[in-house]
Scaffold this active site. Sequence first.
Site, PDB file in Angstrom:
ATOM      1  NE  ARG A  76      -3.295  -0.528  -0.631  1.00 48.89           N
ATOM      2  CZ  ARG A  76      -4.578  -0.383  -0.969  1.00 48.89           C
ATOM      3  NH1 ARG A  76      -5.498  -1.151  -0.439  1.00 48.89           N
ATOM      4  NH2 ARG A  76      -4.940   0.504  -1.840  1.00 48.89           N
ATOM      5  CB  ALA A  88     -10.698  -3.447  -2.409  1.00 49.89           C
ATOM      6  CD  GLU A 104     -10.403  -3.750  -8.872  1.00 46.94           C
ATOM      7  OE1 GLU A 104      -9.378  -4.372  -8.530  1.00 46.94           O
ATOM      8  OE2 GLU A 104     -10.356  -2.645  -9.440  1.00 46.94           O
ATOM      9  CD  GLU A 108      -7.002  -5.970  -6.089  1.00 46.70           C
ATOM     10  OE1 GLU A 108      -7.343  -6.422  -4.986  1.00 46.70           O
ATOM     11  OE2 GLU A 108      -6.761  -4.759  -6.299  1.00 46.70           O
ATOM     12  CB  SER A 126     -12.292   7.220   8.053  1.00 50.94           C
ATOM     13  OG  SER A 126     -11.857   7.977   9.167  1.00 50.94           O
ATOM     14  CD  GLU A 132     -12.370   5.301   0.480  1.00 53.02           C
ATOM     15  OE1 GLU A 132     -11.499   5.239  -0.391  1.00 53.02           O
ATOM     16  OE2 GLU A 132     -12.231   4.797   1.613  1.00 53.02           O
ATOM     17  CD  GLU A 151      -4.850  -1.903 -12.928  1.00 52.37           C
ATOM     18  OE1 GLU A 151      -4.251  -0.853 -12.629  1.00 52.37           O
ATOM     19  OE2 GLU A 151      -6.070  -1.968 -13.110  1.00 52.37           O
ATOM     20  CD  GLU A 154      -3.825  -4.307  -8.946  1.00 53.41           C
ATOM     21  OE1 GLU A 154      -4.916  -3.862  -8.557  1.00 53.41           O
ATOM     22  OE2 GLU A 154      -3.721  -5.235  -9.765  1.00 53.41           O
TER      23      GLU A 154
END
Lengths: 194, 194
Positions: A76, A88, A104, A108, A126, A132, A151, A154
Site C-alpha cells: 500500500r 478491492a 477486481e 487481483e 472514516s 469515501e 496491474e 499492484e
Amino acid sequence: MKILEVKQLTDFKHLNLFSNKYKDRTGTLKSWIFASRSKEPQVMLNEESKSCKPSAVVIIPFHQEYKKLVMIKEFRVPLGAYQYGFPAGLMDRDEEIEETAVRELKEETGLEIVKIIRRSPAIYSSSGMTDESISLVYVICSGKPSIEWNEDSEDIEVLMISSEDAQKLLETPDIKFDVKSWIVVSTFARTGII
Amino acid sequence: MKILEVKQLTDFKHLNLFSNKYKDRTGTLKSWIFASRSKEPQVMLNEESKSCKPSAVVIIPFHQEYKKLVMIKEFRVPLGAYQYGFPAGLMDRDEEIEETAVRELKEETGLEIVKIIRRSPAIYSSSGMTDESISLVYVICSGKPSIEWNEDSEDIEVLMISSEDAQKLLETPDIKFDVKSWIVVSTFARTGII
C-alpha cells in the site's frame, strides 16, 4: 446541525481537500476539513442527485473447493508497507457493484465469483475525515489463485486461510491489517463464519 | 515496491495531502496522493521511530445491565448527514489507548467501562487514501446513557440495540453506517455475538 458552505481547497486529479462551514450546537460558526476522491462530494449535492453508489467495492471471498477465506498481502503506497486485506477496487464509471466485484477479484487474485452471499450498502470508511464509501460484497469463489492479471502498480500475494490460520495471523506481531479485514478475520478465527 | 520520496502538498492544521514517489513492478516512476492527519506520515519515518500508536480509538460497547449493544447516531460534518456508528475519538498526546476509550465513551454516551474484552492493534481505515489507523476496543459498559458530556461540536443520540433491533436497522433504507459498525452490527444480527 447543518452545513452552510463547502469550499474546494486543492485541485489534484485523484484526491482533494474540502472545507465545510457549519454551525455547532451552540450556534458557533466552525469549519471542518475533509478529503474526497470526488470533485463533487456528497455534501455538495441536493437530495435528489445524491447517489447511493459507493466509491469502491471490497470483496470478501470464501473459496468453494479449498474451503478457505481468500486474503491478499498487498503493497500500500500511502503506508509504504505491505498490508493484509481483501481484494478491492474503485468502481469504473457506469459499472455496477457486481461487475466491479467480478473484475477486481479476477484482476487481483485470478479467482472467479460463483455466488454472491450478501452485500452491504454504501458504508463510510472514516466519516470524520472523508466521504469515501465502499460496498462489501461477500462471495463464494472458485479457481486457481494467480497474479497474472495484476496491474503494474499492484504488488500482491494471494493467501488462503483456515480459521486456525486466521488465529495465527492475528497473533503475529508487525502484521498490518486494514479495519475491515481485522474485524472479519477475528470473527472467522473465533466462530469459523464470515 | 519501495517509496523513493514523500512530499507534503498542503499545510492545514488538521489534515493534509502528501505525494509519494515510487517505482512500480516494472520499474516505472509513479506518484500517489494520500491524506494524513500527521505532519509526519508513517512512510516518512524510519523503522526505529515508527510508532504503533493508532490515530484514533473506536469503542464497541456492550451494556452489562441492558444486555444491549450501544451505538450512537451522530452528525458527521464531512457527510453533512447523520450516521450510525460507535463512540470514537482521536487520541490525545501522551494518552494510552484505554484512557482514550474511557474518556470518549463517557464524553459521547455518559457510560462507564466495566471491563475491556479485547482490543485490536492499530488497523488502517482506508490504506489506498490515508495512513489513518484506529484501535478497536470491545468493552462491557455500565451506567445511564447521557449526552450531558458532549462537546459543542458533537450532535449525538445514544442507542441501545438488541440483535433483533440490529436486523431491523440493517433493513431500514437510507440509514448511513460506517464500515466498522455495519460489519459488527450485521454479525450481531446474525449470531447475537460481537
